[in-house]
Design a protein around this motif. Structure first.
Motif, short mmCIF file in Angstrom:
data_model
loop_
_atom_site.label_atom_id
_atom_site.label_comp_id
_atom_site.label_asym_id
_atom_site.label_seq_id
_atom_site.Cartn_x
_atom_site.Cartn_y
_atom_site.Cartn_z
N ALA A 292 -21.16 -8.73 29.11
CA ALA A 292 -21.04 -6.98 29.00
C ALA A 292 -21.47 -5.87 28.28
CB ALA A 292 -19.27 -7.10 28.85
N ASP A 295 -21.58 -1.36 24.52
CA ASP A 295 -21.16 -0.06 23.78
C ASP A 295 -19.52 -0.11 24.99
OD1 ASP A 295 -22.73 0.53 22.60
OD2 ASP A 295 -24.26 1.55 24.44
N THR A 296 -19.76 -0.99 25.94
CA THR A 296 -17.78 -0.53 26.40
C THR A 296 -16.77 -0.67 25.43
OG1 THR A 296 -18.82 -1.58 28.56
CG2 THR A 296 -16.81 -1.25 28.58
N PRO A 325 -12.45 2.24 31.57
CA PRO A 325 -13.66 1.59 31.30
C PRO A 325 -13.77 0.89 29.73
CG PRO A 325 -13.94 3.85 30.81
CD PRO A 325 -12.19 3.16 31.77
N VAL A 326 -12.47 -0.64 30.02
CA VAL A 326 -12.12 -1.43 28.68
C VAL A 326 -12.35 -2.59 29.30
CG1 VAL A 326 -11.09 0.28 27.60
CG2 VAL A 326 -9.68 -0.92 28.49
N LYS A 352 -12.42 -7.51 32.72
CA LYS A 352 -11.79 -6.44 32.11
C LYS A 352 -10.72 -6.98 31.09
CE LYS A 352 -12.86 -3.05 33.95
NZ LYS A 352 -12.99 -1.99 33.27
#
Ligand code: ADP
Ligand code: GLC
Length: 495
Positions: A292, A295-296, A325-326, A352
Protein backbone atom coordinates in the motif's frame (compact mmCIF):
# COMPACT_ATOMS: atom_id res chain seq x y z
CA UNK A 1 -3.47 6.10 54.93
CA UNK A 2 -4.06 2.37 54.36
CA UNK A 3 -5.95 1.66 51.16
CA UNK A 4 -7.01 -1.78 49.89
CA UNK A 5 -8.14 -2.21 46.29
CA UNK A 6 -10.65 -4.93 45.42
CA UNK A 7 -11.02 -5.55 41.69
CA UNK A 8 -11.42 -8.41 39.23
CA UNK A 9 -8.66 -7.37 36.78
CA UNK A 10 -5.16 -5.92 37.02
CA UNK A 11 -2.22 -5.66 34.63
CA UNK A 12 -0.06 -7.81 34.44
CA UNK A 13 -2.09 -10.57 36.14
CA UNK A 14 -5.40 -10.63 34.24
CA UNK A 15 -6.95 -8.30 31.70
CA UNK A 16 -9.99 -7.98 29.48
CA UNK A 17 -10.05 -4.17 29.19
CA UNK A 18 -9.16 -0.80 30.66
CA UNK A 19 -10.13 -1.75 34.23
CA UNK A 20 -6.95 -3.84 34.35
CA UNK A 21 -4.83 -0.90 33.19
CA UNK A 22 -6.33 1.32 35.91
CA UNK A 23 -5.90 -1.21 38.74
CA UNK A 24 -2.34 -1.84 37.51
CA UNK A 25 -1.39 1.84 37.66
CA UNK A 26 -3.46 3.82 40.19
CA UNK A 27 -2.24 1.90 43.28
CA UNK A 28 1.38 2.62 42.26
CA UNK A 29 0.62 6.32 41.90
CA UNK A 30 -1.00 6.29 45.38
CA UNK A 31 2.00 4.48 46.84
CA UNK A 32 4.27 7.13 45.33
CA UNK A 33 2.21 9.75 47.17
CA UNK A 34 3.16 7.99 50.41
CA UNK A 35 0.13 5.77 51.06
CA UNK A 36 0.18 2.12 52.00
CA UNK A 37 -1.67 0.25 49.25
CA UNK A 38 -2.62 -3.39 48.81
CA UNK A 39 -4.53 -4.98 45.93
CA UNK A 40 -6.73 -8.09 46.28
CA UNK A 41 -7.36 -10.06 43.07
CA UNK A 42 -8.81 -13.46 42.17
CA UNK A 43 -6.16 -15.93 41.05
CA UNK A 44 -7.28 -16.95 37.56
CA UNK A 45 -5.86 -19.66 35.34
CA UNK A 46 -4.07 -16.99 33.29
CA UNK A 47 -2.47 -15.37 36.37
CA UNK A 48 1.15 -16.45 36.53
CA UNK A 49 2.64 -16.22 39.99
CA UNK A 50 6.00 -18.02 40.02
CA UNK A 51 6.95 -18.19 43.73
CA UNK A 52 3.70 -17.19 45.39
CA UNK A 53 3.64 -18.14 49.05
CA UNK A 54 0.47 -19.33 50.74
CA UNK A 55 -0.32 -16.80 53.45
CA UNK A 56 -3.70 -18.08 54.62
CA UNK A 57 -4.20 -21.76 53.79
CA UNK A 58 -7.90 -21.85 54.56
CA UNK A 59 -10.53 -19.11 54.70
CA UNK A 60 -14.07 -20.36 55.34
CA UNK A 61 -16.72 -18.91 53.05
CA UNK A 62 -20.29 -19.82 53.95
CA UNK A 63 -22.91 -20.50 51.31
CA UNK A 64 -26.46 -21.57 51.97
CA UNK A 65 -25.82 -25.19 51.00
CA UNK A 66 -22.15 -25.70 51.91
CA UNK A 67 -18.95 -24.13 53.18
CA UNK A 68 -16.19 -23.46 50.66
CA UNK A 69 -12.54 -23.05 51.64
CA UNK A 70 -10.25 -20.79 49.67
CA UNK A 71 -6.67 -19.74 50.33
CA UNK A 72 -4.87 -16.42 50.09
CA UNK A 73 -1.53 -16.11 48.30
CA UNK A 74 1.16 -13.50 48.72
CA UNK A 75 1.76 -11.98 45.27
CA UNK A 76 4.64 -9.90 46.63
CA UNK A 77 5.33 -6.20 46.30
CA UNK A 78 5.65 -4.35 43.01
CA UNK A 79 6.50 -0.67 42.87
CA UNK A 80 5.58 -0.32 46.53
CA UNK A 81 2.16 -2.04 46.20
CA UNK A 82 1.35 -5.31 48.01
CA UNK A 83 -0.61 -7.91 45.99
CA UNK A 84 -2.80 -10.66 47.46
CA UNK A 85 -4.58 -13.36 45.50
CA UNK A 86 -7.74 -15.23 46.44
CA UNK A 87 -7.16 -18.78 45.26
CA UNK A 88 -10.12 -21.06 44.67
CA UNK A 89 -9.52 -23.22 41.57
CA UNK A 90 -13.11 -24.54 41.22
CA UNK A 91 -14.22 -20.95 40.57
CA UNK A 92 -11.24 -19.24 38.97
CA UNK A 93 -9.18 -21.89 37.17
CA UNK A 94 -11.17 -21.45 33.94
CA UNK A 95 -10.53 -20.48 30.33
CA UNK A 96 -11.84 -16.92 30.72
CA UNK A 97 -12.42 -14.38 33.46
CA UNK A 98 -16.18 -13.94 33.21
CA UNK A 99 -17.52 -16.30 30.55
CA UNK A 100 -17.22 -17.70 27.05
CA UNK A 101 -18.57 -16.25 23.77
CA UNK A 102 -21.71 -18.29 24.53
CA UNK A 103 -22.36 -16.16 27.62
CA UNK A 104 -21.40 -15.44 31.22
CA UNK A 105 -20.52 -18.30 33.57
CA UNK A 106 -23.77 -19.24 35.33
CA UNK A 107 -22.15 -19.16 38.77
CA UNK A 108 -20.65 -15.65 38.52
CA UNK A 109 -22.61 -14.48 41.57
CA UNK A 110 -21.09 -17.25 43.70
CA UNK A 111 -17.62 -16.72 42.22
CA UNK A 112 -17.44 -13.04 43.06
CA UNK A 113 -19.31 -13.40 46.35
CA UNK A 114 -16.64 -15.85 47.47
CA UNK A 115 -13.99 -13.40 46.31
CA UNK A 116 -15.54 -10.44 48.22
CA UNK A 117 -16.07 -12.38 51.43
CA UNK A 118 -12.49 -13.69 51.22
CA UNK A 119 -11.18 -10.12 50.82
CA UNK A 120 -12.94 -9.04 54.02
CA UNK A 121 -11.85 -12.10 56.01
CA UNK A 122 -8.25 -11.92 54.73
CA UNK A 123 -7.97 -8.23 55.56
CA UNK A 124 -8.84 -9.01 59.18
CA UNK A 125 -5.60 -10.98 59.37
CA UNK A 126 -3.42 -9.14 56.84
CA UNK A 127 -4.37 -5.60 57.82
CA UNK A 128 -7.68 -3.74 58.01
CA UNK A 129 -7.51 -0.74 55.69
CA UNK A 130 -8.89 2.77 56.27
CA UNK A 131 -10.43 2.61 52.81
CA UNK A 132 -11.63 -0.26 50.67
CA UNK A 133 -11.55 1.03 47.09
CA UNK A 134 -13.76 -1.28 45.03
CA UNK A 135 -14.26 -1.43 41.27
CA UNK A 136 -17.30 -2.54 39.23
CA UNK A 137 -19.92 -5.10 40.18
CA UNK A 138 -17.51 -7.97 40.86
CA UNK A 139 -16.35 -6.25 44.06
CA UNK A 140 -19.74 -4.72 44.94
CA UNK A 141 -20.39 -7.10 47.83
CA UNK A 142 -17.52 -5.56 49.81
CA UNK A 143 -19.41 -2.31 50.58
CA UNK A 144 -22.73 -4.20 50.79
CA UNK A 145 -21.45 -6.71 53.36
CA UNK A 146 -19.70 -4.02 55.40
CA UNK A 147 -23.00 -2.20 55.90
CA UNK A 148 -25.09 -5.35 56.52
CA UNK A 149 -23.70 -8.70 57.67
CA UNK A 150 -20.43 -7.14 58.91
CA UNK A 151 -21.99 -3.99 60.38
CA UNK A 152 -21.32 -5.21 63.93
CA UNK A 153 -17.76 -6.35 63.29
CA UNK A 154 -15.72 -3.99 65.50
CA UNK A 155 -12.54 -4.23 63.38
CA UNK A 156 -14.25 -2.50 60.45
CA UNK A 157 -15.75 0.39 62.38
CA UNK A 158 -13.12 2.82 61.12
CA UNK A 159 -13.19 1.47 57.55
CA UNK A 160 -14.82 3.43 54.69
CA UNK A 161 -15.63 2.47 51.12
CA UNK A 162 -15.10 4.16 47.77
CA UNK A 163 -16.68 2.52 44.76
CA UNK A 164 -15.60 3.29 41.20
CA UNK A 165 -17.96 2.70 38.29
CA UNK A 166 -15.89 1.80 35.23
CA UNK A 167 -18.89 0.82 33.17
CA UNK A 168 -22.52 1.05 34.25
CA UNK A 169 -23.55 -1.31 31.45
CA UNK A 170 -22.37 -4.29 33.52
CA UNK A 171 -24.35 -4.50 36.76
CA UNK A 172 -24.25 -8.09 38.03
CA UNK A 173 -27.96 -8.99 37.75
CA UNK A 174 -29.07 -12.27 39.30
CA UNK A 175 -32.31 -13.98 40.32
CA UNK A 176 -33.63 -13.01 43.78
CA UNK A 177 -32.88 -16.42 45.30
CA UNK A 178 -29.17 -15.61 44.81
CA UNK A 179 -29.39 -13.55 48.02
CA UNK A 180 -30.19 -16.47 50.37
CA UNK A 181 -27.76 -18.68 48.45
CA UNK A 182 -25.00 -16.16 49.22
CA UNK A 183 -26.20 -15.81 52.82
CA UNK A 184 -27.14 -12.17 52.29
CA UNK A 185 -30.00 -10.71 54.35
CA UNK A 186 -33.34 -10.94 52.55
CA UNK A 187 -34.23 -7.34 53.36
CA UNK A 188 -31.61 -6.32 50.78
CA UNK A 189 -34.22 -7.30 48.21
CA UNK A 190 -35.95 -3.91 48.47
CA UNK A 191 -36.29 -1.12 45.94
CA UNK A 192 -34.02 1.24 47.92
CA UNK A 193 -31.30 -1.45 48.18
CA UNK A 194 -30.54 -4.22 45.66
CA UNK A 195 -33.90 -4.96 44.03
CA UNK A 196 -34.02 -3.97 40.35
CA UNK A 197 -36.96 -4.95 38.16
CA UNK A 198 -37.39 -8.25 40.00
CA UNK A 199 -33.68 -9.09 40.11
CA UNK A 200 -30.88 -8.67 42.62
CA UNK A 201 -28.53 -5.97 41.30
CA UNK A 202 -25.02 -6.05 42.80
CA UNK A 203 -23.95 -2.71 41.34
CA UNK A 204 -27.06 -0.97 42.69
CA UNK A 205 -26.26 -2.29 46.16
CA UNK A 206 -22.75 -0.85 45.95
CA UNK A 207 -24.12 2.53 44.82
CA UNK A 208 -26.47 2.57 47.81
CA UNK A 209 -24.00 1.40 50.47
CA UNK A 210 -20.60 2.87 49.51
CA UNK A 211 -19.49 5.98 51.36
CA UNK A 212 -18.41 7.63 48.14
CA UNK A 213 -18.91 6.83 44.46
CA UNK A 214 -16.58 7.80 41.67
CA UNK A 215 -16.55 7.23 37.96
CA UNK A 216 -13.82 7.59 35.40
CA UNK A 217 -14.52 10.99 33.82
CA UNK A 218 -16.43 14.14 34.72
CA UNK A 219 -18.67 13.94 31.67
CA UNK A 220 -19.63 10.32 32.41
CA UNK A 221 -20.47 11.31 36.02
CA UNK A 222 -23.07 13.67 34.51
CA UNK A 223 -24.22 11.28 31.79
CA UNK A 224 -25.01 8.37 34.12
CA UNK A 225 -27.51 10.56 35.94
CA UNK A 226 -29.64 10.64 32.76
CA UNK A 227 -31.94 7.96 31.37
CA UNK A 228 -29.95 7.90 28.11
CA UNK A 229 -26.77 6.64 29.84
CA UNK A 230 -27.80 5.42 33.31
CA UNK A 231 -28.95 1.90 32.34
CA UNK A 232 -31.84 2.27 34.81
CA UNK A 233 -29.64 3.39 37.72
CA UNK A 234 -29.87 7.14 36.95
CA UNK A 235 -32.35 7.69 39.81
CA UNK A 236 -30.06 6.03 42.36
CA UNK A 237 -27.16 8.15 41.12
CA UNK A 238 -29.17 11.37 41.17
CA UNK A 239 -30.11 10.60 44.78
CA UNK A 240 -26.39 10.26 45.57
CA UNK A 241 -25.18 13.12 43.36
CA UNK A 242 -23.55 14.82 46.37
CA UNK A 243 -21.31 11.78 46.85
CA UNK A 244 -20.47 11.17 43.19
CA UNK A 245 -17.23 12.44 41.61
CA UNK A 246 -15.82 12.04 38.10
CA UNK A 247 -12.04 11.55 37.95
CA UNK A 248 -10.55 10.85 34.55
CA UNK A 249 -8.20 7.88 34.22
CA UNK A 250 -4.50 8.43 33.71
CA UNK A 251 -1.98 6.74 31.44
CA UNK A 252 0.85 4.50 32.53
CA UNK A 253 3.51 6.16 30.38
CA UNK A 254 6.06 3.50 31.35
CA UNK A 255 3.95 1.12 29.22
CA UNK A 256 2.51 3.50 26.64
CA UNK A 257 5.16 5.90 25.26
CA UNK A 258 6.83 5.77 21.85
CA UNK A 259 10.16 6.68 23.48
CA UNK A 260 10.37 3.40 25.41
CA UNK A 261 7.88 1.05 23.77
CA UNK A 262 9.47 -2.42 23.52
CA UNK A 263 6.85 -3.66 21.07
CA UNK A 264 7.47 -1.29 18.16
CA UNK A 265 10.14 -1.56 15.45
CA UNK A 266 11.74 1.78 16.20
CA UNK A 267 11.14 4.09 19.10
CA UNK A 268 10.47 7.76 18.47
CA UNK A 269 9.64 11.03 20.16
CA UNK A 270 8.12 14.43 19.45
CA UNK A 271 11.65 15.65 18.60
CA UNK A 272 12.37 12.86 16.14
CA UNK A 273 9.41 11.29 14.38
CA UNK A 274 11.38 9.06 11.98
CA UNK A 275 10.42 5.96 13.99
CA UNK A 276 6.74 6.71 13.45
CA UNK A 277 7.09 6.31 9.70
CA UNK A 278 8.93 3.02 10.21
CA UNK A 279 6.19 1.93 12.57
CA UNK A 280 3.68 2.66 9.81
CA UNK A 281 5.58 0.41 7.36
CA UNK A 282 5.72 -2.26 10.04
CA UNK A 283 2.00 -1.97 10.76
CA UNK A 284 1.10 -2.32 7.09
CA UNK A 285 3.37 -5.36 6.92
CA UNK A 286 1.69 -6.90 9.97
CA UNK A 287 -1.60 -6.69 8.13
CA UNK A 288 -0.21 -7.96 4.80
CA UNK A 289 -0.53 -4.53 3.15
CA UNK A 290 3.16 -3.85 2.53
CA UNK A 291 2.42 -2.73 -1.03
CA UNK A 292 0.00 0.00 0.00
CA UNK A 293 1.27 3.54 -0.72
CA UNK A 294 2.88 4.78 2.48
CA UNK A 295 1.23 8.18 2.26
CA UNK A 296 -2.29 6.76 2.45
CA UNK A 297 -3.69 7.69 5.86
CA UNK A 298 -4.08 4.69 8.16
CA UNK A 299 -6.88 4.64 10.73
CA UNK A 300 -6.38 2.31 13.71
CA UNK A 301 -8.98 0.59 15.88
CA UNK A 302 -8.12 -1.49 18.98
CA UNK A 303 -11.15 -2.52 20.93
CA UNK A 304 -13.32 -4.96 22.75
CA UNK A 305 -16.07 -5.80 20.29
CA UNK A 306 -19.16 -4.69 22.22
CA UNK A 307 -22.28 -2.59 21.51
CA UNK A 308 -20.79 0.18 23.69
CA UNK A 309 -18.03 0.84 21.17
CA UNK A 310 -20.29 2.24 18.41
CA UNK A 311 -19.32 -0.06 15.56
CA UNK A 312 -22.86 -0.09 14.22
CA UNK A 313 -22.08 3.45 13.00
CA UNK A 314 -19.28 1.93 10.89
CA UNK A 315 -21.76 -0.67 9.60
CA UNK A 316 -24.20 2.13 8.65
CA UNK A 317 -21.71 3.95 6.43
CA UNK A 318 -19.28 1.12 5.62
CA UNK A 319 -19.59 1.50 1.84
CA UNK A 320 -18.98 5.24 2.01
CA UNK A 321 -15.98 4.67 4.32
CA UNK A 322 -14.58 2.12 1.87
CA UNK A 323 -14.57 4.80 -0.85
CA UNK A 324 -12.40 7.17 1.22
CA UNK A 325 -8.65 7.28 0.52
CA UNK A 326 -7.80 5.52 3.82
CA UNK A 327 -6.90 2.10 5.19
CA UNK A 328 -8.51 0.82 8.40
CA UNK A 329 -6.39 -1.52 10.55
CA UNK A 330 -8.66 -3.19 13.07
CA UNK A 331 -7.75 -5.34 16.08
CA UNK A 332 -10.52 -6.58 18.33
CA UNK A 333 -12.24 -9.46 20.00
CA UNK A 334 -15.58 -10.06 21.66
CA UNK A 335 -19.16 -10.12 20.39
CA UNK A 336 -19.70 -12.31 17.36
CA UNK A 337 -21.85 -9.69 15.66
CA UNK A 338 -18.94 -7.24 15.35
CA UNK A 339 -16.39 -9.92 14.50
CA UNK A 340 -18.63 -10.86 11.58
CA UNK A 341 -19.11 -7.21 10.58
CA UNK A 342 -15.38 -6.54 10.35
CA UNK A 343 -14.51 -9.88 8.74
CA UNK A 344 -17.18 -9.26 6.11
CA UNK A 345 -15.78 -5.79 5.40
CA UNK A 346 -12.26 -7.20 5.08
CA UNK A 347 -13.49 -9.72 2.49
CA UNK A 348 -15.48 -7.13 0.59
CA UNK A 349 -12.80 -4.41 0.66
CA UNK A 350 -9.45 -6.16 1.32
CA UNK A 351 -7.41 -3.08 0.41
CA UNK A 352 -9.40 -0.89 2.79
CA UNK A 353 -10.26 -2.94 5.88
CA UNK A 354 -7.44 -5.04 7.36
CA UNK A 355 -8.82 -6.97 10.31
CA UNK A 356 -7.43 -9.24 13.04
CA UNK A 357 -9.86 -10.86 15.42
CA UNK A 358 -7.61 -11.46 18.42
CA UNK A 359 -6.43 -10.15 21.73
CA UNK A 360 -2.85 -9.12 21.03
CA UNK A 361 -1.04 -6.60 23.23
CA UNK A 362 1.97 -6.27 20.91
CA UNK A 363 -0.20 -5.52 17.90
CA UNK A 364 -2.19 -3.00 19.99
CA UNK A 365 1.09 -1.12 20.56
CA UNK A 366 2.04 -1.37 16.88
CA UNK A 367 -1.32 0.12 15.86
CA UNK A 368 -0.96 3.01 18.33
CA UNK A 369 2.47 3.76 16.86
CA UNK A 370 1.93 3.03 13.18
CA UNK A 371 -1.51 4.54 12.48
CA UNK A 372 -2.07 8.18 11.53
CA UNK A 373 -5.48 8.36 13.18
CA UNK A 374 -7.31 6.33 15.83
CA UNK A 375 -11.08 5.86 15.65
CA UNK A 376 -13.37 5.50 18.70
CA UNK A 377 -17.00 6.11 17.68
CA UNK A 378 -18.32 4.90 21.06
CA UNK A 379 -22.01 4.95 21.92
CA UNK A 380 -20.79 5.60 25.46
CA UNK A 381 -17.28 5.63 26.91
CA UNK A 382 -16.79 6.06 30.66
CA UNK A 383 -13.17 7.13 30.23
CA UNK A 384 -11.45 5.35 27.38
CA UNK A 385 -7.70 4.86 27.46
CA UNK A 386 -6.77 4.26 23.85
CA UNK A 387 -7.48 7.85 22.80
CA UNK A 388 -5.02 9.03 25.47
CA UNK A 389 -2.43 6.45 24.35
CA UNK A 390 -2.96 7.68 20.76
CA UNK A 391 -2.24 11.28 21.74
CA UNK A 392 1.14 10.28 23.14
CA UNK A 393 2.00 8.34 19.96
CA UNK A 394 1.11 11.28 17.68
CA UNK A 395 -1.83 9.27 16.34
CA UNK A 396 -4.73 11.67 16.00
CA UNK A 397 -7.96 10.55 17.72
CA UNK A 398 -11.31 10.71 15.94
CA UNK A 399 -13.95 10.24 18.63
CA UNK A 400 -17.59 10.59 19.44
CA UNK A 401 -18.04 13.35 22.04
CA UNK A 402 -19.14 11.18 24.95
CA UNK A 403 -17.78 10.49 28.46
CA UNK A 404 -14.01 10.51 28.76
CA UNK A 405 -13.58 10.89 24.99
CA UNK A 406 -15.25 14.30 25.22
CA UNK A 407 -13.22 15.29 28.31
CA UNK A 408 -9.82 14.37 26.89
CA UNK A 409 -9.94 15.37 23.21
CA UNK A 410 -10.06 19.02 22.11
CA UNK A 411 -11.29 19.70 18.57
CA UNK A 412 -8.62 20.76 16.08
CA UNK A 413 -8.92 24.31 14.82
CA UNK A 414 -6.63 24.80 11.80
CA UNK A 415 -6.90 28.60 12.08
CA UNK A 416 -5.67 28.87 15.68
CA UNK A 417 -3.47 25.75 15.54
CA UNK A 418 -5.11 24.56 18.78
CA UNK A 419 -6.69 21.18 19.49
CA UNK A 420 -5.75 17.51 19.58
CA UNK A 421 -8.30 15.58 17.52
CA UNK A 422 -11.68 15.36 15.81
CA UNK A 423 -15.06 14.91 17.51
CA UNK A 424 -18.63 14.36 16.43
CA UNK A 425 -21.72 14.42 18.62
CA UNK A 426 -24.77 12.80 17.01
CA UNK A 427 -24.86 9.02 17.31
CA UNK A 428 -25.25 8.63 13.54
CA UNK A 429 -23.21 7.12 10.72
CA UNK A 430 -23.42 10.38 8.75
CA UNK A 431 -21.90 12.32 11.66
CA UNK A 432 -18.99 9.87 11.74
CA UNK A 433 -18.54 10.16 7.98
CA UNK A 434 -18.54 13.98 8.07
CA UNK A 435 -15.94 13.88 10.83
CA UNK A 436 -13.76 11.49 8.79
CA UNK A 437 -13.97 13.92 5.83
CA UNK A 438 -12.85 16.75 8.10
CA UNK A 439 -9.89 14.71 9.39
CA UNK A 440 -8.84 13.77 5.84
CA UNK A 441 -9.00 17.40 4.71
CA UNK A 442 -6.71 18.35 7.60
CA UNK A 443 -4.35 15.45 6.80
CA UNK A 444 -3.71 17.02 3.37
CA UNK A 445 -2.20 20.07 5.09
CA UNK A 446 0.88 18.21 6.39
CA UNK A 447 2.50 21.17 8.26
CA UNK A 448 -0.84 21.72 10.07
CA UNK A 449 -1.10 17.98 10.74
CA UNK A 450 2.36 17.91 12.32
CA UNK A 451 1.27 20.69 14.67
CA UNK A 452 -1.87 18.71 15.55
CA UNK A 453 0.22 15.60 16.28
CA UNK A 454 2.64 17.54 18.46
CA UNK A 455 -0.22 19.17 20.40
CA UNK A 456 -1.38 15.67 21.36
CA UNK A 457 2.10 14.35 22.11
CA UNK A 458 2.63 17.20 24.58
CA UNK A 459 -0.51 16.39 26.61
CA UNK A 460 0.14 14.92 30.01
CA UNK A 461 -2.42 12.49 31.39
CA UNK A 462 -0.07 10.85 33.89
CA UNK A 463 -1.69 9.25 36.93
CA UNK A 464 -0.35 11.59 39.60
CA UNK A 465 -3.00 14.30 39.12
CA UNK A 466 -5.85 11.78 39.18
CA UNK A 467 -4.34 9.93 42.16
CA UNK A 468 -4.33 13.22 44.10
CA UNK A 469 -8.05 13.62 43.36
CA UNK A 470 -8.70 10.16 44.81
CA UNK A 471 -6.65 11.03 47.89
CA UNK A 472 -8.86 14.10 48.44
CA UNK A 473 -11.89 11.81 48.52
CA UNK A 474 -10.23 9.30 50.86
CA UNK A 475 -9.22 12.15 53.19
CA UNK A 476 -12.73 13.54 53.24
CA UNK A 477 -13.86 10.15 54.58
CA UNK A 478 -10.89 9.50 56.86
CA UNK A 479 -9.36 12.86 57.80
CA UNK A 480 -5.58 12.59 58.21
CA UNK A 481 -4.50 12.54 61.85
CA UNK A 482 -2.95 15.83 62.97
CA UNK A 483 0.83 15.66 62.98
CA UNK A 484 2.26 14.44 66.31
CA UNK A 485 4.65 16.65 68.37
CA UNK A 486 7.80 15.12 66.84
CA UNK A 487 6.64 15.82 63.29
CA UNK A 488 5.66 19.38 64.29
CA UNK A 489 9.14 20.07 65.59
CA UNK A 490 10.53 18.78 62.29
CA UNK A 491 8.23 21.12 60.33
CA UNK A 492 9.36 24.12 62.42
CA UNK A 493 13.01 23.27 62.02
CA UNK A 494 12.55 23.03 58.22
CA UNK A 495 10.79 26.42 58.05
P1 ADP B 1 -12.56 -0.80 27.70
O1 ADP B 1 -12.07 -0.93 29.10
O2 ADP B 1 -13.98 -0.36 27.62
O3 ADP B 1 -12.31 -2.02 26.88
P2 ADP B 1 -10.45 1.22 27.39
O4 ADP B 1 -10.16 2.16 26.26
O5 ADP B 1 -10.53 1.79 28.74
O6 ADP B 1 -11.76 0.40 26.99
O7 ADP B 1 -9.28 0.13 27.50
C1 ADP B 1 -9.07 -0.89 26.60
C2 ADP B 1 -7.72 -1.52 26.91
O8 ADP B 1 -7.73 -2.85 26.42
C3 ADP B 1 -6.57 -0.84 26.25
O9 ADP B 1 -5.39 -1.03 27.00
C4 ADP B 1 -6.48 -1.58 24.90
O10 ADP B 1 -5.22 -1.48 24.31
C5 ADP B 1 -6.80 -2.98 25.35
N1 ADP B 1 -7.42 -3.82 24.31
C6 ADP B 1 -8.72 -3.85 23.94
N2 ADP B 1 -8.92 -4.78 22.98
C7 ADP B 1 -7.73 -5.33 22.73
C8 ADP B 1 -7.27 -6.36 21.82
N3 ADP B 1 -8.10 -6.98 21.00
N4 ADP B 1 -5.96 -6.69 21.85
C9 ADP B 1 -5.10 -6.06 22.70
N5 ADP B 1 -5.47 -5.09 23.55
C10 ADP B 1 -6.76 -4.73 23.58
C1 GLC C 1 -14.36 0.51 31.25
C2 GLC C 1 -14.75 1.57 30.25
C3 GLC C 1 -13.61 2.40 29.75
C4 GLC C 1 -12.65 2.78 30.87
C5 GLC C 1 -12.22 1.53 31.61
C6 GLC C 1 -11.27 1.83 32.76
O1 GLC C 1 -14.16 -0.72 30.73
O2 GLC C 1 -15.48 1.02 29.18
O3 GLC C 1 -14.10 3.58 29.11
O4 GLC C 1 -11.53 3.46 30.35
O5 GLC C 1 -13.33 0.88 32.15
O6 GLC C 1 -11.82 2.75 33.67
Amino acid sequence: MKIAFAASECVPFAKTGGLADVVGALPQALAQLGHSVSVYLPKYKQTTLPDARVLLPSVTIPFDDQYRFCSVLDGGKRSGVQFYFIDYPPFFDREALYGTPAGDYPDNAERFALYCRAVLEASKVLGVPDIFHCHDWQSALVPILLRTSYADDPVFHGTHTVFTIHNIGYQGLFPPDTLPLLMLPWDLFAIDKMEFWGKANFLKGALVFSNHITTVSRKYAQEIQTSEYGFGLEGVLRARAGSLTGIVNGVDYSEWSPEKDKHIVRQYSAENLAGKRESKYDLLRQFGLENAPIDTPVVGIVSRFAAQKGFDLIADVAHELARLPVIFTVLGSGDKEYQELFLKLSKQYPAKFAVKVAYDNMLAHKIEAGADMFLMPSRYEPSGLNQMYSLRYGTVPIVRATGGLDDTIEPWNPTTGKGTGFKFSAYAGMALLTCMHEALRSFKDQPGWQKLMLNGMKKDFSWTASAREYVKIYERLVPPKPAGPAEKVLEFSRA
